[in-house]
Design a protein around this motif. Sequence first.
Motif, mmCIF file in Angstrom:
data_model
loop_
_atom_site.group_PDB
_atom_site.id
_atom_site.type_symbol
_atom_site.label_atom_id
_atom_site.label_comp_id
_atom_site.label_asym_id
_atom_site.label_seq_id
_atom_site.Cartn_x
_atom_site.Cartn_y
_atom_site.Cartn_z
ATOM 1 N N HIS A 95 3.669 6.678 -9.676
ATOM 2 C CA HIS A 95 4.100 5.915 -8.513
ATOM 3 C C HIS A 95 3.080 6.069 -7.383
ATOM 4 C CE1 HIS A 95 7.847 6.548 -10.753
ATOM 5 N NE2 HIS A 95 8.133 5.336 -10.313
ATOM 6 N N LEU A 96 2.574 4.931 -6.914
ATOM 7 C CA LEU A 96 1.593 4.907 -5.837
ATOM 8 C C LEU A 96 2.006 3.859 -4.814
ATOM 9 C CD1 LEU A 96 -1.680 4.774 -7.976
ATOM 10 C CD2 LEU A 96 -0.717 6.798 -6.876
ATOM 11 N N THR A 97 1.495 4.006 -3.605
ATOM 12 C CA THR A 97 1.628 2.964 -2.594
ATOM 13 C C THR A 97 0.240 2.400 -2.353
ATOM 14 O OG1 THR A 97 3.493 4.074 -1.547
ATOM 15 C CG2 THR A 97 2.334 2.426 -0.239
ATOM 16 N N LEU A 98 0.100 1.094 -2.535
ATOM 17 C CA LEU A 98 -1.167 0.412 -2.286
ATOM 18 C C LEU A 98 -0.982 -0.476 -1.071
ATOM 19 C CD1 LEU A 98 -2.196 -0.672 -5.913
ATOM 20 C CD2 LEU A 98 -2.637 1.483 -4.740
ATOM 21 N N GLU A 99 -1.861 -0.321 -0.081
ATOM 22 C CA GLU A 99 -1.790 -1.113 1.141
ATOM 23 C C GLU A 99 -3.074 -1.920 1.287
ATOM 24 O OE1 GLU A 99 -0.866 1.289 4.551
ATOM 25 O OE2 GLU A 99 0.738 2.352 3.493
ATOM 26 N N PHE A 100 -2.923 -3.156 1.725
ATOM 27 C CA PHE A 100 -4.052 -4.068 1.878
ATOM 28 C C PHE A 100 -4.081 -4.587 3.309
ATOM 29 C CE2 PHE A 100 -2.808 -3.968 -2.485
ATOM 30 C CZ PHE A 100 -3.985 -4.031 -3.206
ATOM 31 N N GLY A 101 -5.266 -4.579 3.940
ATOM 32 C CA GLY A 101 -5.379 -5.045 5.316
ATOM 33 C C GLY A 101 -6.716 -5.697 5.593
ATOM 34 N N GLY A 102 -6.877 -6.153 6.812
ATOM 35 C CA GLY A 102 -8.126 -6.790 7.212
ATOM 36 C C GLY A 102 -8.364 -8.130 6.562
ATOM 37 N N LEU A 150 -5.890 10.474 -8.903
ATOM 38 C CA LEU A 150 -4.746 10.305 -8.005
ATOM 39 C C LEU A 150 -3.563 11.129 -8.483
ATOM 40 C CD1 LEU A 150 -5.138 6.493 -7.476
ATOM 41 C CD2 LEU A 150 -5.770 8.308 -5.914
ATOM 42 N N GLU A 151 -2.677 11.421 -7.549
ATOM 43 C CA GLU A 151 -1.475 12.177 -7.850
ATOM 44 C C GLU A 151 -0.253 11.355 -7.469
ATOM 45 O OE1 GLU A 151 -1.573 16.146 -6.314
ATOM 46 O OE2 GLU A 151 -3.646 16.448 -6.944
ATOM 47 N N GLU A 152 0.883 11.739 -8.006
ATOM 48 C CA GLU A 152 2.147 11.054 -7.751
ATOM 49 C C GLU A 152 2.358 10.842 -6.248
ATOM 50 O OE1 GLU A 152 5.645 9.252 -9.204
ATOM 51 O OE2 GLU A 152 3.980 10.081 -10.364
ATOM 52 N N LYS A 153 2.735 9.615 -5.881
ATOM 53 C CA LYS A 153 3.071 9.215 -4.509
ATOM 54 C C LYS A 153 1.880 9.188 -3.547
ATOM 55 C CE LYS A 153 7.877 10.381 -4.979
ATOM 56 N NZ LYS A 153 9.039 11.095 -4.470
ATOM 57 N N ASP A 154 0.654 9.173 -4.073
ATOM 58 C CA ASP A 154 -0.505 8.997 -3.205
ATOM 59 C C ASP A 154 -0.464 7.610 -2.570
ATOM 60 O OD1 ASP A 154 -1.636 11.483 -3.544
ATOM 61 O OD2 ASP A 154 -3.233 10.828 -4.889
ATOM 62 N N VAL A 155 -1.117 7.482 -1.418
ATOM 63 C CA VAL A 155 -1.222 6.205 -0.719
ATOM 64 C C VAL A 155 -2.693 5.799 -0.692
ATOM 65 C CG1 VAL A 155 -0.869 4.998 1.471
ATOM 66 C CG2 VAL A 155 0.774 6.742 0.728
ATOM 67 N N VAL A 156 -2.969 4.609 -1.212
ATOM 68 C CA VAL A 156 -4.335 4.085 -1.250
ATOM 69 C C VAL A 156 -4.371 2.842 -0.363
ATOM 70 C CG1 VAL A 156 -6.203 3.200 -2.701
ATOM 71 C CG2 VAL A 156 -4.641 4.945 -3.608
ATOM 72 N N VAL A 157 -5.294 2.832 0.587
ATOM 73 C CA VAL A 157 -5.411 1.722 1.543
ATOM 74 C C VAL A 157 -6.751 1.035 1.324
ATOM 75 C CG1 VAL A 157 -5.430 1.099 3.978
ATOM 76 C CG2 VAL A 157 -3.992 2.991 3.196
ATOM 77 N N PHE A 158 -6.701 -0.295 1.265
ATOM 78 C CA PHE A 158 -7.903 -1.116 1.153
ATOM 79 C C PHE A 158 -7.970 -1.985 2.412
ATOM 80 C CE2 PHE A 158 -6.214 -0.496 -3.134
ATOM 81 C CZ PHE A 158 -7.311 0.006 -3.802
ATOM 82 N N ILE A 159 -9.080 -1.878 3.163
ATOM 83 C CA ILE A 159 -9.233 -2.650 4.387
ATOM 84 C C ILE A 159 -10.573 -3.382 4.347
ATOM 85 C CG2 ILE A 159 -9.389 -2.575 6.917
ATOM 86 C CD1 ILE A 159 -7.851 0.111 6.763
ATOM 87 N N SER A 160 -10.528 -4.680 4.518
ATOM 88 C CA SER A 160 -11.765 -5.449 4.595
ATOM 89 C C SER A 160 -12.330 -5.305 5.998
ATOM 90 C CB SER A 160 -11.501 -6.927 4.306
ATOM 91 O OG SER A 160 -12.699 -7.662 4.492
ATOM 92 N N THR A 161 -13.617 -4.988 6.061
ATOM 93 C CA THR A 161 -14.283 -4.865 7.359
ATOM 94 C C THR A 161 -15.157 -6.092 7.624
ATOM 95 O OG1 THR A 161 -16.161 -3.681 6.401
ATOM 96 C CG2 THR A 161 -14.309 -2.361 7.212
ATOM 97 N N LEU A 162 -15.112 -7.075 6.736
ATOM 98 C CA LEU A 162 -15.936 -8.283 6.883
ATOM 99 C C LEU A 162 -15.107 -9.378 7.525
ATOM 100 C CD1 LEU A 162 -17.636 -8.325 3.395
ATOM 101 C CD2 LEU A 162 -18.510 -7.388 5.525
ATOM 102 N N HIS A 163 -15.701 -10.059 8.466
ATOM 103 C CA HIS A 163 -15.012 -11.150 9.148
ATOM 104 C C HIS A 163 -15.963 -12.321 9.265
ATOM 105 C CE1 HIS A 163 -11.750 -8.429 10.203
ATOM 106 N NE2 HIS A 163 -12.683 -7.554 10.532
ATOM 107 N N GLY A 164 -15.423 -13.504 9.090
ATOM 108 C CA GLY A 164 -16.238 -14.708 9.243
ATOM 109 C C GLY A 164 -16.521 -14.981 10.711
ATOM 110 N N GLY A 165 -17.426 -15.894 10.934
ATOM 111 C CA GLY A 165 -17.692 -16.191 12.334
ATOM 112 C C GLY A 165 -18.779 -17.197 12.518
#
Length: 100
Positions: free
Chosen positions: A2-9, A85-100
């Motif tokens: 069981h993991l928590t995966l978070e996505f942002g940016g 990884l271990e049980e209940k770890d939280v992995v966060v993925f954040i994009s640092t690229l932005h259009g412009g």
Amino acid sequence: MHLTLEFGGGLELLLENSTKVHKVEVPPKDGEEKVTMKGVLSWAKTNLIKERPEMFVKGDSVRPGVLVLINDCDWEICGGLDAVLEEKDVVVFISTLHGG
């Protein structure tokens, strides 16, 4: 495992319903005993990313410009693709690229 995966940016836009937080169960890759970040990336690409996977992964890793944290720690310090990884770890993925 069981993991928590978070996505942002903006990465959350590649997922179904643009949901940022996912509580998931990720099995070890075939022939492996433990879940590694390499396995998590492969699993996420197959099971969570619904469009434009090239915006998330490049080869076996994340594409340049994607910050990855394991329990609030830079994944490079934890071992990168080989981080175990271990049980209940939280992995966060954040994009640092932005259009412009």
